[in-house]
Design an enzyme around this catalytic site. Sequence first.
Site, PDB file in Angstrom:
ATOM      1  N   LYS A   1      46.692  30.880  18.893  1.00 11.75           N
ATOM      2  CA  LYS A   1      47.475  29.508  18.748  1.00 11.75           C
ATOM      3  C   LYS A   1      48.394  29.490  17.750  1.00 11.75           C
ATOM      4  O   LYS A   1      49.615  29.103  17.894  1.00 11.75           O
ATOM      5  CB  LYS A   1      46.366  28.515  18.668  1.00 11.75           C
ATOM      6  CG  LYS A   1      45.882  28.197  19.871  1.00 11.75           C
ATOM      7  CD  LYS A   1      44.659  27.161  20.000  1.00 11.75           C
ATOM      8  CE  LYS A   1      43.846  27.060  21.412  1.00 11.75           C
ATOM      9  NZ  LYS A   1      42.725  26.440  21.367  1.00 11.75           N
TER      10      LYS A   1
ATOM     11  N   GLN B   1      39.150  22.855  17.491  1.00 10.12           N
ATOM     12  CA  GLN B   1      38.734  23.889  18.409  1.00 10.12           C
ATOM     13  C   GLN B   1      37.103  23.615  18.832  1.00 10.12           C
ATOM     14  O   GLN B   1      36.403  23.412  17.681  1.00 10.12           O
ATOM     15  CB  GLN B   1      38.808  25.223  17.666  1.00 10.12           C
ATOM     16  CG  GLN B   1      38.416  26.429  18.559  1.00 10.12           C
ATOM     17  CD  GLN B   1      39.102  26.559  19.848  1.00 10.12           C
ATOM     18  OE1 GLN B   1      40.484  26.554  19.615  1.00 10.12           O
ATOM     19  NE2 GLN B   1      38.566  26.793  21.008  1.00 10.12           N
TER      20      GLN B   1
ATOM     21  N   ASP C   1      45.495  18.164  23.160  1.00  9.17           N
ATOM     22  CA  ASP C   1      44.628  18.495  23.891  1.00  9.17           C
ATOM     23  C   ASP C   1      44.501  17.598  25.421  1.00  9.17           C
ATOM     24  O   ASP C   1      43.991  17.862  26.227  1.00  9.17           O
ATOM     25  CB  ASP C   1      43.079  18.692  23.682  1.00  9.17           C
ATOM     26  CG  ASP C   1      42.605  20.189  23.295  1.00  9.17           C
ATOM     27  OD1 ASP C   1      43.469  21.201  23.726  1.00  9.17           O
ATOM     28  OD2 ASP C   1      41.799  20.491  22.479  1.00  9.17           O
TER      29      ASP C   1
END
Length: 291
Positions: free
Chosen positions: A54, A98, A121
């Site tokens: 990422k 995460q 997200d």
Amino acid sequence: MAAQIIDGKAIAAEVRKQVAEDVKALQASHGLTPGLAVVLVGEDPASKVYVKNKAAQTVEVGMKSFEYKLSETTSEQEILDLVQKLNADPEVNGILVQLPLPKHVNAEKVLNSIDPDKDVDGFHPTNVGRLWIGERTLVPCTPTGSAILAKKVMPRLKGVNAVVIGRSNIVGKPMAALLLRESCTVTIAHSQTEDLPAVCREADLLVAAVGRPEMVKKDWIKPGAVVIDVGINRVPGENGKTKLVGDVAYAECAEVAGAITPVPGGVGPMTIACLLQNTVTAAKIQKNIKD
Ligand code: NAD
């Protein structure tokens, strides 16, 4: 006739190229370089790889990347404090914590503490609500990527009979919401669905997000249907090695489907590309810039 293979790797590269252009345009028009902060707690090997990828791709498209690597023993309060700091930081437009988080941390509490306009997200209840009522919002990355792949081979989704197998908050439900927004007729199938093969056979567009290796068989597929396989399952392969397979029995279903995504190389690469796209969208939402 063999199905058209939907090349997620190539399409993800196109998305990243577009994101890089959007970043340049934002820099020129508003002097703004979007920034993405990724928080990793603990030593989970898969999470470490995701976070590294990422960060690398964030920099590649010209955005700022901020990485926070915290030890396994970090307290919930310390994580909440970091999220508050990032919420207040004008250089940070997107925040990603995460998952999984260590067991002593309440993941829901942490995710819900992220400013919804920085929630790249798309998991925050505010963004879930905005998605279902059709407002501009940040949509979870994997369903967004899956919808992009479907539209490549089915540009007009209006009125299409879509079946989504799986009702998780991360994939199944937001996928169904996205397809509804595209005016598909959507059925959500799940573990309690009766006669799943018959339900799937009605689908012009079938999305499988189950987590069961090669569950969807050839005789579940309507001839010519578009099949999007979200599943990522590690199974025993040859010579004692493991291999990745999807939720769809790829080889046999490709004999019937009109188009199909492979695993790996289908939905997988789209997820990070859509995360980068969401970071640009988040920056625009925060600055009240129209798309
Ligand atoms: P999940 O376990 O949270 O949800 C699975 C869903 O499948 C549930 O809603 C359940 O009702 C349904 N289900 C389970 N067994 C079933 C059965 N026998 N018949 C019908 N439905 C059944 O999983 P998830 O987080 O939604 O992920 C699903 C899959 O997608 C997993 O393989 C995961 O690894 C993969 N995934 C891939 C990406 C990506 O980037 N490509 C991202 C997220 C998840």
